[in-house]
Write a protein that holds these residues in place. Sequence first.
Motif, PDB file in Angstrom:
ATOM      1  N   ARG A 273      -0.555  -0.411  -1.329  1.00 11.70           N
ATOM      2  CA  ARG A 273      -1.701  -0.233  -0.429  1.00 11.70           C
ATOM      3  C   ARG A 273      -2.649  -1.425  -0.527  1.00 11.70           C
ATOM      4  O   ARG A 273      -3.179  -1.903   0.483  1.00 11.70           O
ATOM      5  CB  ARG A 273      -2.437   1.063  -0.759  1.00 11.70           C
ATOM      6  CG  ARG A 273      -3.549   1.381   0.242  1.00 11.70           C
ATOM      7  CD  ARG A 273      -4.325   2.609  -0.188  1.00 11.70           C
ATOM      8  NE  ARG A 273      -3.455   3.752  -0.369  1.00 11.70           N
ATOM      9  CZ  ARG A 273      -3.838   4.890  -0.940  1.00 11.70           C
ATOM     10  NH1 ARG A 273      -5.055   5.014  -1.414  1.00 11.70           N
ATOM     11  NH2 ARG A 273      -2.991   5.888  -1.051  1.00 11.70           N
ATOM     12  N   LEU A 277      -3.620  -3.922   2.601  1.00 13.18           N
ATOM     13  CA  LEU A 277      -5.019  -4.088   3.015  1.00 13.18           C
ATOM     14  C   LEU A 277      -5.403  -5.561   3.039  1.00 13.18           C
ATOM     15  O   LEU A 277      -5.992  -6.048   4.018  1.00 13.18           O
ATOM     16  CB  LEU A 277      -5.943  -3.317   2.062  1.00 13.18           C
ATOM     17  CG  LEU A 277      -7.444  -3.455   2.356  1.00 13.18           C
ATOM     18  CD1 LEU A 277      -7.800  -2.770   3.666  1.00 13.18           C
ATOM     19  CD2 LEU A 277      -8.267  -2.869   1.212  1.00 13.18           C
ATOM     20  N   GLU A 381      -4.369   3.475   7.722  1.00 14.21           N
ATOM     21  CA  GLU A 381      -4.852   2.284   7.027  1.00 14.21           C
ATOM     22  C   GLU A 381      -5.122   1.162   8.021  1.00 14.21           C
ATOM     23  O   GLU A 381      -6.144   0.479   7.953  1.00 14.21           O
ATOM     24  CB  GLU A 381      -3.814   1.810   6.004  1.00 14.21           C
ATOM     25  CG  GLU A 381      -3.698   2.679   4.774  1.00 14.21           C
ATOM     26  CD  GLU A 381      -2.591   2.188   3.854  1.00 14.21           C
ATOM     27  OE1 GLU A 381      -1.985   1.131   4.159  1.00 14.21           O
ATOM     28  OE2 GLU A 381      -2.328   2.849   2.839  1.00 14.21           O
TER      29      GLU A 381
END
Length: 528
Positions: A273, A277, A381
């Motif tokens: 993650r 990002l 996300e």
Amino acid sequence: MSKSDDPNRVLIFDTTLRDGEQSPGISLNASEKLEIAQQLARLGVDVIEAGFPIASPGDFAGVQGIARTVEGPVIAALARTHVADIDAAWGAVKDAERPRIHTFISTSDIHIVHQLQTTREDVKGQARAAVAHAKQYVDDVEFSPMDATRADHEFTAEVIQIALDEGATTINIPDTVGYAMPQEYAAFLTDLYELVPGLSDVVLSVHCHDDLGLAVANSLAGIQAGARQVECAVNGIGERAGNASIEEIIMLLHTRQADVGYHTGAVTREIARTSRLVSRLTGYPVQPNKAIVGRNAFAHESGIHQDGVLKERSTYEIMDATTVGLEANSIVLGKHSGRHALAQAMSELGIELQGQALNTAFKRFKEIADKKKQVTAMDLEALVADELRSEIAGYQLQWFEVEASSRRPPHAKVGVTGPDGDELVGSFTGDGPVDAIFHAINAATGVDARLREFRVDAVTGGQDALGETSVLVEVDGVTGSGQGVSTDILEAGGLAYVRALSNAVRRRAIADQAQDAPAQAPELVRAP
């Protein structure tokens, strides 16, 4: 941060927001920097080097916002050995739960003579004054002799001793230009331990660049030689060829702990993650075959490999993909999902939404859910990252029209909101519909931006996947990057282009201000 009671504990010092942001074309705003810092805290890093506060008012504000908001890690700010730099660093981190000032000066004769244009004696004096000044503000002071791997060992040891005498608690040995090899880097650190006995009482840190592809190998050699802090960046981004990759350092020590004997405090399941990002917000893609986080890192094309993995995963996999957070999406929402379901899903991703922020996110979610049958964790996300980008002050794409045909050049017309809120309309033709939109945006804004790079990726699989575009433009010699997300690639491209143009214009304005005040321009000295 004092030396750990656990002799095998390796501290992770993340410099994504400082050294990583020195990469060409990266231009993060304060909200984006804060989002990355919060994710780094979830990853469990020990130190976040949040920026270079003297660089600009925006960098100062970004570091200050992180210091005031992010809990857990030490928040560090970089400073040259100038009084103004150290004062700015303190002003930016003083509200942190655990502040650190990181100051540096070169010890290599190459830098002393040709860049600093000074003498060894002056370098020693600057190091002494800088560490002493920083210690007036904080107990936690890190000192780096920049370009140490190309410097005279005895002189570097002298400067380190001075820093220790003035109270430095961490000594970082940077391989600033990525020149070292593992065996000589380890030998150098061993020499320093002999030349500076007090080095054993503080944290020794390593900061390795990847110019020869040896950043991680050199970092491991440093750890084996006694270093207990590694400076690294997410996806290995950074100056030139980049830094040691944080994900590779963490998983190297995790996977081979029984053999090397060292460990970190990282939460490995947050690695994937964090990588996604940073890639989305910087516009820097992760190469498919990148260790740990590349999309092919756990893929098997060869029939022999596939057969082996199906029978027993360990035949061709030394790590479990779930260990780094690459498990299948557990969050699936649809167009009938409500605000509560969205808020809960975002909470599972570590993002708390409420009030107007939730309303805005819910509206965007509904727009996407009407076009996609299922909205997954990776979609969410991407949407959150896209909303952060929309907060950048500058131009905003409001609408576009495109006429495209194989029989005549495509024609685009766009509506763009300017920095003052006025709607600007422009139209133009191009080689294709995307090119036409880009030229129309130039016409509307009056900015002659030149496209340098354009990339399109799918967030997830399937025909209804969100498209994620990245654009790099140049305006008067200054680059800016931008990203956009939509199920419509034309819309995603237009959003990315406008954001890249806005970033380039903003960076050009900052560069113009720096020319008016050259003494405040940290670009004159590229940091370790």
